[in-house]
Design an enzyme around this catalytic site. Structure first.
Site, PDB file in Angstrom:
ATOM      1  N   ASN A   1       0.838  -1.198   0.000  1.00  0.00           N
ATOM      2  CA  ASN A   1       0.000   0.000   0.000  1.00  0.00           C
ATOM      3  C   ASN A   1       0.869   1.244   0.000  1.00  0.00           C
ATOM      4  OD1 ASN A   1      -0.352   1.884   2.545  1.00  0.00           O
ATOM      5  ND2 ASN A   1       0.131  -0.165   3.343  1.00  0.00           N
TER       6      ASN A   1
ATOM      7  N   PHE B   1      -1.643   8.135   4.508  1.00  0.00           N
ATOM      8  CA  PHE B   1      -2.447   8.696   5.608  1.00  0.00           C
ATOM      9  C   PHE B   1      -3.744   9.343   5.109  1.00  0.00           C
ATOM     10  CE2 PHE B   1       1.302   9.480   8.791  1.00  0.00           C
ATOM     11  CZ  PHE B   1       1.283   8.129   9.135  1.00  0.00           C
TER      12      PHE B   1
ATOM     13  N   SER C   1       5.602   4.969   8.751  1.00  0.00           N
ATOM     14  CA  SER C   1       4.972   4.724   7.454  1.00  0.00           C
ATOM     15  C   SER C   1       5.924   5.164   6.348  1.00  0.00           C
ATOM     16  CB  SER C   1       3.663   5.503   7.340  1.00  0.00           C
ATOM     17  OG  SER C   1       3.187   5.445   6.002  1.00  0.00           O
TER      18      SER C   1
ATOM     19  N   ASN D   1       5.013   5.915   3.379  1.00  0.00           N
ATOM     20  CA  ASN D   1       4.214   6.522   2.311  1.00  0.00           C
ATOM     21  C   ASN D   1       4.005   8.019   2.439  1.00  0.00           C
ATOM     22  OD1 ASN D   1       3.814   3.959   1.100  1.00  0.00           O
ATOM     23  ND2 ASN D   1       2.306   3.499   2.677  1.00  0.00           N
ATOM     24  N   THR D   2       4.576   8.629   3.474  1.00  0.00           N
ATOM     25  CA  THR D   2       4.616  10.083   3.596  1.00  0.00           C
ATOM     26  C   THR D   2       6.079  10.486   3.536  1.00  0.00           C
ATOM     27  OG1 THR D   2       2.591  10.182   4.917  1.00  0.00           O
ATOM     28  CG2 THR D   2       4.099  12.047   5.066  1.00  0.00           C
TER      29      THR D   2
ATOM     30  N   LYS E   1       5.506   3.238  17.033  1.00  0.00           N
ATOM     31  CA  LYS E   1       5.546   2.218  15.984  1.00  0.00           C
ATOM     32  C   LYS E   1       6.737   2.474  15.081  1.00  0.00           C
ATOM     33  CE  LYS E   1       2.524  -0.358  12.886  1.00  0.00           C
ATOM     34  NZ  LYS E   1       1.118  -0.514  12.418  1.00  0.00           N
TER      35      LYS E   1
ATOM     36  N   ASN F   1       6.099  -1.745  11.438  1.00  0.00           N
ATOM     37  CA  ASN F   1       5.285  -1.289  10.315  1.00  0.00           C
ATOM     38  C   ASN F   1       5.678  -2.066   9.054  1.00  0.00           C
ATOM     39  OD1 ASN F   1       3.558   0.391   8.717  1.00  0.00           O
ATOM     40  ND2 ASN F   1       3.989   2.119  10.068  1.00  0.00           N
TER      41      ASN F   1
END
Length: 353
Positions: free
Chosen positions: A110, A114, A173, A175-176, A211, A240
């Site tokens: 993915n 967010f 994460s 993805n940011t 996390k 994560n």
């Protein structure tokens, strides 16, 4: 797995993964999925950072991003639930498509970024959910365009904290852009200081977890453990998603984003065991990454986890996997002579170091 659940999963796998995700939440809210209620077995009773749990099998963040499905999820057999991530302002996330099934690998990639409805809407839903025996926590995130991402985490906690049982600082994460830079010692120290100051203002200060990513060096982990122990946080969630693509077979393996599911199990469990050693058992750890069976949940616990979380495996095994894992874990504890979950924590850590 019932015939109804098997049929439902087969239909969901025929459509776009993100739409299937939304439909699965709708099915839960509509009562279409039979739910077993809490799995409440004496051997599975445990405590996580002061929170009593009926069982140590939790839902990882990312499934119920906007806290729309709390009541049915509380009846699905989980011992605790984590929703979000929530950011101060609503944000759409990254362009679609941004979720990919890797069926051959029992995995997913993915790059959501967010996407969520923002802390105000999420806080309102959390406030309406009656407190019960299944603790509900919130994953804290930062807006992509924020001038101070570190301040965003504290802001979300200050707003939503009165309505949750725990909170998680998500700096891992992939993805940011540059979010993972906040895992560095200096940046993480400052960020956690702000979060803990926000926590101190809550009517009932809640446990705060951190996390972390699985793609960290031993030196990185040592620094994170040192910062975590000094900061006063309540525990660490390991881990994560990963940026690694080693050994994948599926056609979508080249997509950008975080990889979750079965291929992450070994990497995340090794990080968990290293953290267990570095923190000397002073901080409870939550093991996440690649769990799809009671045996794998048990391995995480014996590697050092006080509790575990699942998400991606439900894509392939359905919601009935949760009570299956919890009851299977009870049987494994009994087999090995452990009267409680806590007795098993870290008993096989050396095998993963």
């Amino acid at each position: 797995m019932s015939l109804l659940e098997r049929t439902g999963l087969a239909l969901l796998h025929r459509i776009d993964p993100e739409r299937a995700h939304a439909l699965s939440l709708l099915a839960l809210r509509s009562g279409l999925a039979p739910l077993p209620g809490p799995v409440d077995l004496p051997r599975l009773h445990t405590t996580l950072a002061g929170m009593p749990l009926l069982n140590p099998v939790g839902l990882a963040a990312g499934y119920d991003k906007n806290a729309t499905t709390l009541a049915p999820l509380s009846r699905a057999g989980f011992g605790f639930i984590e929703v979000g991530a929530a950011t101060p302002l609503p944000q759409p996330g990254n362009p679609r498509p941004r979720l990919f099934r890797l069926t051959e690998d029992r995995a997913a990639i993915n790059r959501f970024g967010f996407n969520n409805e923002g802390m105000t809407a999420i806080s309102a839903r959390l406030a309406q959910h009656p407190r019960g025996p299944v603790p509900v926590g919130l994953n804290l995130g930062a807006n992509k365009t924020s001038e101070s991402r570190a301040a965003d985490f504290a802001k979300v906690l200050a707003t939503c904290g009165p309505h949750v049982d725990f909170a998680t600082v998500n700096v891992s994460s992939p993805n940011t852009e540059r979010l993972r830079d906040l895992q560095g010692a200096a940046a993480l120290t400052a960020l956690l200081k702000g979060v803990m100051e926000a926590r101190a203002t809550l009517p009932h200060p809640v446990p705060v977890f951190l996390k972390i990513a699985p793609d960290l060096t031993p030196d990185d982990l040592a620094q994170i453990a040192e910062v975590a122990l000094a900061s006063g946080i309540s525990g660490i969630i390991a881990t994560n998603t990963t940026l690694s693509r080693e050994g994948l077979k599926s056609a979508s393996r080249g997509e950008a984003g975080g990889l979750s599911g079965a291929p992450l199990f070994e990497k995340s469990t090794r990080v968990l065991a290293q953290l267990s050693q570095l923190t000397h058992g002073l901080l409870p750890l939550i093991g996440v990454g690649g769990i799809s069976s009671a045996e794998e949940a048990y391995q995480k616990i014996r590697a050092g986890a006080s509790a575990v979380q699942l998400y991606t495996a439900m894509v392939y095994r359905g919601i009935s996997l949760i009570p299956e894992v919890a009851r299977g874990l009870d049987a494994l504890l009994a087999r090995d002579g452990f009267a409680t979950v806590a007795m098993a924590v870290g008993t096989d850590r050396g095998a993963w170091l």
